[in-house]
Design an enzyme around this catalytic site. Structure first.
Site, mmCIF file in Angstrom:
data_model
loop_
_atom_site.group_PDB
_atom_site.id
_atom_site.type_symbol
_atom_site.label_atom_id
_atom_site.label_comp_id
_atom_site.label_asym_id
_atom_site.label_seq_id
_atom_site.Cartn_x
_atom_site.Cartn_y
_atom_site.Cartn_z
ATOM 1 N NE ARG A 131 7.609 73.417 61.490
ATOM 2 C CZ ARG A 131 7.031 74.814 62.113
ATOM 3 N NH1 ARG A 131 7.632 75.079 63.227
ATOM 4 N NH2 ARG A 131 5.602 75.162 61.823
ATOM 5 C CG HIS B 176 9.556 76.515 57.310
ATOM 6 N ND1 HIS B 176 8.263 76.961 58.532
ATOM 7 C CD2 HIS B 176 8.274 75.171 57.802
ATOM 8 C CE1 HIS B 176 7.027 76.343 59.299
ATOM 9 N NE2 HIS B 176 7.563 74.940 58.476
ATOM 10 C CG ASP C 217 14.939 82.766 48.552
ATOM 11 O OD1 ASP C 217 15.296 81.987 50.168
ATOM 12 O OD2 ASP C 217 14.522 83.197 48.315
ATOM 13 C CB SER D 13 14.152 84.545 51.573
ATOM 14 O OG SER D 13 12.787 82.835 51.712
ATOM 15 C CG ASN E 227 0.398 79.893 63.576
ATOM 16 O OD1 ASN E 227 -1.500 78.823 63.215
ATOM 17 N ND2 ASN E 227 -0.020 80.354 64.658
ATOM 18 N N PRO F 294 2.519 74.424 53.776
ATOM 19 C CG PRO F 294 3.146 72.573 53.954
ATOM 20 C CD PRO F 294 3.436 73.554 54.284
ATOM 21 C CG HIS G 173 5.682 66.209 61.002
ATOM 22 N ND1 HIS G 173 4.276 66.318 60.683
ATOM 23 C CD2 HIS G 173 6.469 66.770 60.356
ATOM 24 C CE1 HIS G 173 4.559 67.071 60.322
ATOM 25 N NE2 HIS G 173 5.372 67.938 59.938
ATOM 26 C CB THR G 174 10.196 60.742 62.684
ATOM 27 O OG1 THR G 174 10.865 59.529 63.587
ATOM 28 C CG2 THR G 174 11.647 60.613 61.781
ATOM 29 C CB THR H 202 10.992 57.709 69.831
ATOM 30 O OG1 THR H 202 10.358 57.599 67.929
ATOM 31 C CG2 THR H 202 11.047 56.459 70.077
#
Ligand code: HEM
Ligand SMILES: *[C@@H]1O[C@H](CO)[C@@H](O)[C@H](O)[C@H]1NC(C)=O
Ligand SMILES: CC(=O)N[C@H]1CO[C@H](CO)[C@@H](O)[C@@H]1O
Length: 324
Positions: free
Chosen positions: A68, A72, A80, A82, A100, A168, A198-199, A246
């Site tokens: 993740r 992001h 980069d 950041s 969030n 998103p 998202h697994t 899982t």
């Protein structure tokens, strides 16, 4: 005479060829390559892998957090690093910006960086560590591995105002998601494959409360009522729920769950709700290997987003702070 020679046709041709090849070198310097640290830090990749393996052994959910973090990073002002910068006198961190951005794993990247500074100081960028860590996290969780393109440099600034609008929201519609990924040069197929991250991992109640407490959501009723026990209409905002059956294992259950209308976030289920991405979700639900291959390809594509290369930016010494 020598001067006459220089002006002769063959000499001009040589001069032209030299100019062209210099330009070609410049161009290739501005691109990422899998062997970027082969000479400058040959042990960089094994060192990162050792750090990441230790972190995931301590906390299996770290694989999710690291994948993740790279996402992001790349979606906000390019890959980069950041997103790793702390608040300081001159920097307003991206970490505090909506939607969030409750990311984890910063300390794991910091630890890998500290290790690299002992073997080859000021050589390996934090943006590259993020890309390698995401790949290693996928592999350690049982997912695909791939050759990571390297040579990104680190930003000297953070871009908190660009977080909103580039990452998103959990309540977006399908068309919003398609458009947002398209702006990054990523196709609907890339978007579905990447959502398959998202697994792994968990999400807090506030990110799917609306979906489980509304009457007309595209959701399996038994799944919804089980979730409502864990996430009541009020309270328990940060209670965590697995994003598929899982959450520590990279598999295609995310997609088989969605086909059964057991997607956790609204943005998970919209991928299979009568729209153009239904067939892709169906395909991945039937073929783990197709999902794995497309996920790896899409991660490489995502890792190419607007990198700083050549002499742009810097190689940070500490990932959470720009160099003094
Ligand atoms: C398509 C739009 C997406 C939306 C709306 C979305 C939204 C979210 C939300 C709300 C959470 C819970 C975060 C929290 O703790 O507050 C989450 C978790 C996560 N997201 Fe996404 N995400 C999207 C795409 C992606 C992509 C493309 C990746 C990576 C390639 C990704 C990787 C993850 C992972 C691994 C987690 C679990 C993190 C953990 O357990 O620590 N997501 N996402
Ligand atoms: C950045 O913030 C984290 C978390 O608060 C902290 O552990 C880390 O030491 C900070 N980095 C610097 C360079 O101060
Ligand atoms: C922008 C956004 O989604 N903000 C939410 C972040 O999470 C808190 C709960 O922890 C919500 O109250 C905010 O609305």
């Amino acid at each position: 005479m020598a001067t006459e020679r220089l002006l002769s046709k063959p000499a001009l041709l040589v001069a032209l060829l030299t100019l062209m090849s210099t330009a070609a070198i410049r161009r290739s310097e501005a691109q990422l390559s899998t062997n970027f640290y082969a000479k400058s830090c040959p042990n960089a990749l094994p060192a990162i892998r050792t750090s990441i393996r230790a972190a995931i052994a301590k906390d299996p959910r770290m694989s999710a957090a690291l994948i993740r973090l790279h996402f992001h990073d790349c979606f906000v002002h390019g890959c980069d690093a950041s997103n790793l910068l702390n608040n300081s006198q001159t920097i307003k961190s991206e970490k505090d910006s909506p939607p969030n951005v409750s990311t984890r794993g910063h300390q794991v990247i910091d630890a890998a960086k500290a290790q690299l500074e002992t073997i080859c100081p000021a050589v390996v960028s934090c943006a590259d560590i993020l890309a390698v860590a995401a790949r290693d996290a996928s592999a350690f969780a049982g997912g695909p591995s791939w050759d990571v393109k390297l040579g990104r440099r680190d930003s000297t600034a953070a871009f908190p105002d660009e977080v909103m609008g580039n990452l998103p929201f959990f309540n977006s519609d399908l068309q919003i998601l398609i458009d947002l990924f398209k702006r990054k040069g990523l196709s609907p197929r890339d978007m579905v494959a990447l959502s398959g991250a998202h697994t792994l991992g968990l999400a807090p109640c506030f990110s799917f409360r609306e979906r489980i407490h509304s009457n007309n959501a595209n959701i399996d009723p038994g799944f919804a009522s089980a979730l409502r026990r864990r996430c009541p209409a009020v309270g328990g905002d940060s209670n965590l729920v697995a994003m598929d059956m899982t959450p520590d294992k990279f598999d295609n259950n995310y997609f088989t769950n969605i086909v059964q209308r057991k997607g956790l976030l609204k943005t998970d289920q919209v991928l299979f709700s009568g729209g153009v991405t239904d067939s892709i979700v169906m395909e991945y639900s039937q073929s783990p290997s197709r999902f794995s291959a497309d996920f790896a390809a899409a991660m490489i594509k995502m890792g190419d987003l607007q990198p700083l290369t050549g002499s742009a930016g810097q190689v940070r010494k500490i990932c959470s702070a720009a160099n003094k």
